[in-house]
Write a protein that holds these residues in place. Structure first.
Motif, mmCIF file in Angstrom:
data_model
loop_
_atom_site.group_PDB
_atom_site.id
_atom_site.type_symbol
_atom_site.label_atom_id
_atom_site.label_comp_id
_atom_site.label_asym_id
_atom_site.label_seq_id
_atom_site.Cartn_x
_atom_site.Cartn_y
_atom_site.Cartn_z
ATOM 1 N N THR A 239 0.535 -1.444 0.314
ATOM 2 C CA THR A 239 -0.041 -0.093 -0.125
ATOM 3 C C THR A 239 0.734 1.163 0.090
ATOM 4 O O THR A 239 2.445 1.357 0.145
ATOM 5 C CB THR A 239 -1.243 0.019 0.846
ATOM 6 N N ASN B 107 -9.355 8.166 -2.242
ATOM 7 C CA ASN B 107 -9.324 7.216 -2.416
ATOM 8 C C ASN B 107 -10.714 6.496 -1.501
ATOM 9 O O ASN B 107 -11.118 5.650 -1.963
ATOM 10 C CB ASN B 107 -8.383 6.143 -2.637
ATOM 11 N N HIS B 108 -10.595 7.173 -1.104
ATOM 12 C CA HIS B 108 -11.836 6.753 0.566
ATOM 13 C C HIS B 108 -12.830 7.098 1.287
ATOM 14 O O HIS B 108 -12.666 7.636 1.687
ATOM 15 C CB HIS B 108 -10.786 5.752 1.278
ATOM 16 N N LYS C 229 -2.041 11.351 3.264
ATOM 17 C CA LYS C 229 -3.476 11.694 3.668
ATOM 18 C C LYS C 229 -4.783 11.559 2.456
ATOM 19 O O LYS C 229 -5.459 11.623 2.681
ATOM 20 C CB LYS C 229 -3.479 12.760 4.894
ATOM 21 N N ARG D 119 -4.028 11.123 -0.584
ATOM 22 C CA ARG D 119 -4.765 10.128 -1.575
ATOM 23 C C ARG D 119 -5.504 9.339 -0.763
ATOM 24 O O ARG D 119 -5.794 9.158 -0.899
ATOM 25 C CB ARG D 119 -3.859 9.581 -1.652
ATOM 26 N N ASN D 120 -5.277 9.524 0.580
ATOM 27 C CA ASN D 120 -6.027 8.241 1.369
ATOM 28 C C ASN D 120 -7.789 9.263 0.941
ATOM 29 O O ASN D 120 -8.662 8.684 1.264
ATOM 30 C CB ASN D 120 -6.656 8.119 2.621
ATOM 31 N N ARG D 121 -7.955 10.539 1.233
ATOM 32 C CA ARG D 121 -9.176 11.397 1.747
ATOM 33 C C ARG D 121 -9.844 10.789 0.054
ATOM 34 O O ARG D 121 -10.629 10.917 0.239
ATOM 35 C CB ARG D 121 -8.501 12.267 1.140
#
Length: 149
Positions: A59, A92-93, A86, A88-90
């Protein structure tokens, strides 16, 4: 006022920046392993393939942790990469879930575009930084120089 199509296009462009950042981190890790094991002098395709397979299964967070174990990151650089993770996570998720029904109105789509612009800028800058580092490491490998970037 942003249209749905413009919003979707910006989401895709932002996701691309995130993937480029992730790919470049993997490349940097592989380069550091090549330097450590001397693969740039005496190639070992089998071990390099195993290393690449491990990178590909990782990941983005794991890649950053692996990089920290191989390269000393501190200060602003460490903060920039953590912030990009952070971002990228915001993206994609749950980007659409967090914005909920905003896509239904002009004002809501404009707010979503502002968020995407900020995420894109964060990811694009992180990709540019790690790309520059990878280029320096690659140059060292290609020229066999004993200098530190």
């Amino acid at each position: 006022m942003a249209t749905r199509e413009e919003l979707y296009a910006k989401f895709g462009i932002t996701a691309e920046a995130g993937q480029l950042f992730e790919t470049e981190l993997g490349t940097l890790i592989l380069c550091s392993q090549a330097l450590e094991h001397g693969w740039h002098v005496a190639p070992d395709g089998e071990k390099a393939r195993a290393a690449l397979d491990e990178i590909d299964r990782s990941t983005l967070g794991r890649l950053l942790n692996t990089l920290k174990g191989r390269v000393h990151l501190e200060g602003e650089l460490e903060k920039k990469f953590a912030s990009a993770l952070k971002a990228r996570n915001r993206l994609n998720h749950g980007f659409y879930e967090r914005h909920n029904f905003k896509i239904q109105t002009d004002e809501g789509r404009d707010a979503m575009m502002i968020d995407l612009e900020a995420l894109h800028e964060e990811l694009f800058q992180a990709w540019q930084i790690v790309s520059a580092i990878t280029s320096l490491v690659s140059e060292i490998m290609l020229h066999g120089a004993d200098r530190t970037p």
